[in-house]
Scaffold this active site. Structure first.
Site, PDB file in Angstrom:
ATOM      1  N   CYS B 243       0.813  -1.222   0.000  1.00  0.00           N
ATOM      2  CA  CYS B 243       0.000   0.000   0.000  1.00  0.00           C
ATOM      3  C   CYS B 243       0.843   1.266   0.000  1.00  0.00           C
ATOM      4  O   CYS B 243       0.322   2.362  -0.155  1.00  0.00           O
ATOM      5  CB  CYS B 243      -0.952   0.016   1.191  1.00  0.00           C
ATOM      6  SG  CYS B 243      -0.125   0.264   2.765  1.00  0.00           S
ATOM      7  N   CYS B 265       2.623  -4.057   5.519  1.00  0.00           N
ATOM      8  CA  CYS B 265       1.920  -3.692   6.761  1.00  0.00           C
ATOM      9  C   CYS B 265       1.543  -4.937   7.548  1.00  0.00           C
ATOM     10  O   CYS B 265       1.028  -5.902   6.983  1.00  0.00           O
ATOM     11  CB  CYS B 265       0.621  -2.953   6.434  1.00  0.00           C
ATOM     12  SG  CYS B 265       0.838  -1.286   5.838  1.00  0.00           S
TER      13      CYS B 265
END
Lengths: 229, 280, 258
Positions: B243, B265
């Site tokens: 992301c 993440c």
């Protein structure tokens, strides 16, 4: 400086059937500043006991010993241990022929010890100690060694140096010159004479008649004691 | 399994009362460990029995539950616990941090800021931060009571002496409300600042050790450090490979047998939100 | 010479059974003074030490300690918090077995630093510098600062324990047979170190020992215990050279002449 009044001493040997040994009977004398009194008497007459009593090493059970400490008279019978310690640091000097060797401590440190306890700075104490060792002909090569390996005479001189390094107002001398050679015996006599001149009161035991005659102002005679049970 | 076979939310009502009393006490004394009568749960110790009992005690039919394990909603442990509450508490569930009223977590605090009214339930393996240096529980209790916390810094000292910096990276000790030293459970120290003045209620449950503790909303939580070695969180040289987030806690993922790796993440919900935002 | 006692022990008794423990113990200790407690095993020396160092509640009696601000605290009436604070700042305890007083799995530096951190030091650099200084003072090679005490010899462990206690510059240290269990040569080194530190820091020490040689070397004053009671006290050399009590005479005459 010192007043000894009717001091007697006996040892009770609890573990040997409670035998009582009387070693000193009613000693009385006094010493003024600048004076040297020599305790005199045959072996077993209690000279050493009396001297030790003056230093607080032996307990005073009968009689009274008064010592002038910082302008006041102090009674040694029943004295508090910490008062006795202060008295030794400031007022009472003790010189014997036997050195109590402290492990790993150098000769110089041993001599400096009383000076530091009396309140001198390390630097001052070091300087005085070096002077004293030099004066007593302790070779400089030994100063930084622990005296355990020294000869008897060397150990004795280290001990004398530590006894004279502080200008104590009172000096107690237990045969400091025994077994010293002539040259060093002279040094000790000089040290004693100097101490007298600066006003020290001295009580000593000297078997050596020559030294005794040189330093003594008076003799205090003690008689031989018998054991009574 | 029918829902009549078990009481609502698995535990009986008396047990839940006992748990709630402990939780209330814990909230009243921030950071202080309250003993409680931990129950056998239908899974082994170490899988989150403490956190689960706390959730059982606080969950109601109006609640929405999110369960994460190392930040992820889709790992076995998270999925199982979520299913458990779906079945036994008829709970609504979600993966979206902001939609949840209760979040049960293992090893992470979500990246999205928590809000007032939310409850974060931590699964705790070892609640006693002093244990590594003082194994006697009698003594550690006394040390907490008297605030004798010098030894906590010994651990940090040892880190610096050995590694040149404070190498403790997770379960990094904190001081709660300027009194109790608390183990925040094995969350990365990256998450420590999120505990400070959090609007959410934070509850900690240790099932095997039978302890509950809490940080009420808006409580001061500070991480221990030295003046010349201040507390720092981890940082990464690159953003999340999926992301592109630069402000989240990244996991290292090995992609093949040749040592190719990626950083992504650890918070799956946050990562998804970032991807959606990038798409718009 | 200060005229106010640092520690006053008043009519302490702590008995486990008749004449086991200590009873009717009173004495004062002044700043910088070294007091030796001697007696045979089981005479109550160690019990007495535990009580007067605030680690064991006496059955009766009081221990008063005068802190740096000249405030007098009754060790068993102040809060536990205060008592423990005194014990890790102004007081210190050196155990016979060094590992009882050290954290075996924490580095030497951490062991020394702990007392600093316990009283609020929060600067790593300062803590490390002071730990290094103390290691040097107790003659431990600075290279060993990050090693744990488990890797040290017995003598080094004991010196480390002393450093750990002295780092907060206490006024009074309690020592329980600190040279017991060490080789004679290691003992000598330790004794010499203790003598030097006591002198340089004007530290008061209460040392329990059954070794009269240790007592003579370190102590200004002696307390002789037998069957839980004090049988004799006095200046160290006076007690050893002119013992009055039968038991002390026995003790002194039992020592091999050197």
């Amino acid at each position: 400086m010192i007043r000894v009044n009717q001091v007697s001493k006996q040892f009770t040997l609890h573990n040997q059937g409670g035998v009582e040994l009387s070693v000193l009977q009613q000693a009385s004398f006094s010493v003024a500043a600048g004076e040297c009194v020599v305790l005199h008497g045959p072996s077993g007459s209690g000279k050493s006991t009396l001297l030790r009593s003056l230093y607080g090493n032996y307990l005073i059970e009968q009689g009274s010993v008064q010592v002038r400490h910082q302008g006041q008279w102090l009674e040694l019978a029943g004295i508090e241990p910490r008062t006795m310690i202060a008295l030794r640091r400031q007022t009472l000097g003790w010189v014997s022929q036997f050195l109590r060797v402290i492990p790993r401590t150098t000769a110089l440190e041993i001599v400096m010890q009383p000076a530091i306890e009396a309140g001198l700075s390390r630097a001052q104490a070091k300087q005085r100690s070096e002077e004293m060792l030099a004066r007593l002909n302790v070779p400089e090569s030994l100063w930084h060694l622990a005296p355990a390996t020294f000869s008897g005479g060397e150990q004795q001189r280290v001990n004398i140096a530590s006894g004279f390094v502080v200008d104590h107002p009172i000096l107690l001398l237990d045969e400091p010159t025994a077994s010293l050679d002539e040259q060093n015996r002279e040094v000790v006599i000089e040290l004693i004479e100097q101490a007298k001149q600066r006003g020290a009161a001295i009580v000593g035991i000297f078997h050596d008649a020559y030294v005794r005659n040189r330093v003594a102002d008076r003799l205090y005679h003690l008689a031989a004691q018998g054991a009574n049970s | 399994m029918t829902d009549q076979a078990y009481n609502y939310a698995y535990l009986d009502e008396q047990t839940k009362r006992m748990l709630r009393r402990s939780i209330l006490k814990a909230v009243a004394i921030p950071g202080f460990q309250i003993p409680f009568a931990s129950r056998e749960m239908p899974m082994p110790y170490g899988w989150g029995t403490g956190g689960m009992q706390v959730t059982c005690a606080v969950i109601g039919k109006q609640d929405t539950l999110k369960v994460i394990d190392q930040g992820a909603d889709d790992t076995t442990n998270a999925v199982s616990i979520r299913k458990f509450f779906q079945t036994l508490a008829q709970a609504k569930t979600t993966e979206v941090t902001s939609e949840a009223s209760i979040i049960q977590t293992r090893h992470r605090i979500p990246e999205s800021p928590l809000q007032a009214g939310q409850i974060l339930v931590y699964q705790v393996p070892i609640p006693e931060p002093l244990r590594f240096i003082e194994p006697r529980e009698t003594e550690t209790r006394l040390m907490h009571a008297l605030q004798e916390y010098g030894v906590m810094h010994v651990k940090l000292y040892e880190d610096i002496a050995r590694y040149g910096h404070i190498a403790t990276a997770y379960a990094y000790p904190v001081k709660v409300n300027a009194h109790y030293i608390m183990d925040p459970s094995p969350i990365p120290k990256f998450d420590n600042p999120k505990m400070h003045q959090s609007p959410a209620l934070q509850l900690f449950g240790a099932g095997r050790e039978k302890r509950i503790y809490a940080i009420p909303p808006y409580t001061q939580v500070s991480s221990l450090d030295f003046e010349d070695h201040p507390f720092e969180v981890q940082s990464w040289d690159e953003p999340c490979a999926i992301c592109g987030a630069q402000d989240s806690f990244l996991d290292e993922v090995v992609l093949d047998d040749r040592g190719t790796r990626q950083f992504i993440c650890s918070d799956t919900d946050y990562c998804r939100q970032q991807q959606e935002a990038n798409r718009d | 010479m200060t005229d106010q006692a640092l520690l006053q022990v008043k009519q302490i008794s702590k008995l486990y059974q008749p004449n086991k423990g200590c009873q009717n113990i009173s004495f004062d200790l002044y700043p910088g003074e070294v007091l030796g407690i001697v007696g045979e095993s089981g005479s109550g020396k160690s019990t007495l030490l535990r009580v007067i160092s605030g680690r064991e509640q006496p059955d009766v009696g009081e221990v008063l300690y005068r802190d740096r601000n000249q405030q007098v605290h009754s060790l068993f009436q102040v809060s536990e918090s205060k008592r423990r604070h005194l014990l890790r700042s102004e007081l210190g305890v050196v155990h016979q077995h060094p590992l009882d007083g050290l954290r075996p799995r924490v580095s030497a530096g951490g062991n020394i630093g702990e007392r600093l951190m316990a009283v609020g030091s929060r600067h790593y650099g300062d803590i490390r510098a002071r730990a290094s200084q103390w290691l040097a003072d107790v003659e431990i090679d600075i290279d060993r600062i990050d090693d744990t005490p488990l890797t040290y010899s017995g003598g080094m462990q004991q010196r480390l324990q002393i450093a750990r206690n002295l780092v907060t510059e206490p006024s009074l240290i309690f020592m329980d047979e600190p040279t017991g269990g060490l080789d004679v040569s290691v003992q000598a080194k330790l004794l010499d170190l203790m003598r030097r530190l006591v002198q340089e820091l004007n530290l008061a020490v209460i040392i329990v020992t059954h070794d009269l040689g240790v007592a003579r070397l370190l102590a200004d004053r002696l307390v002789v215990m037998k069957n839980s009671e004090i049988v004799e006290t006095g200046l160290t050399d006076q007690v050893l050279d002119d013992p009055q009590h039968a038991y002390t005479q026995l003790l002194v005459s039992s020592v091999l002449q050197q």
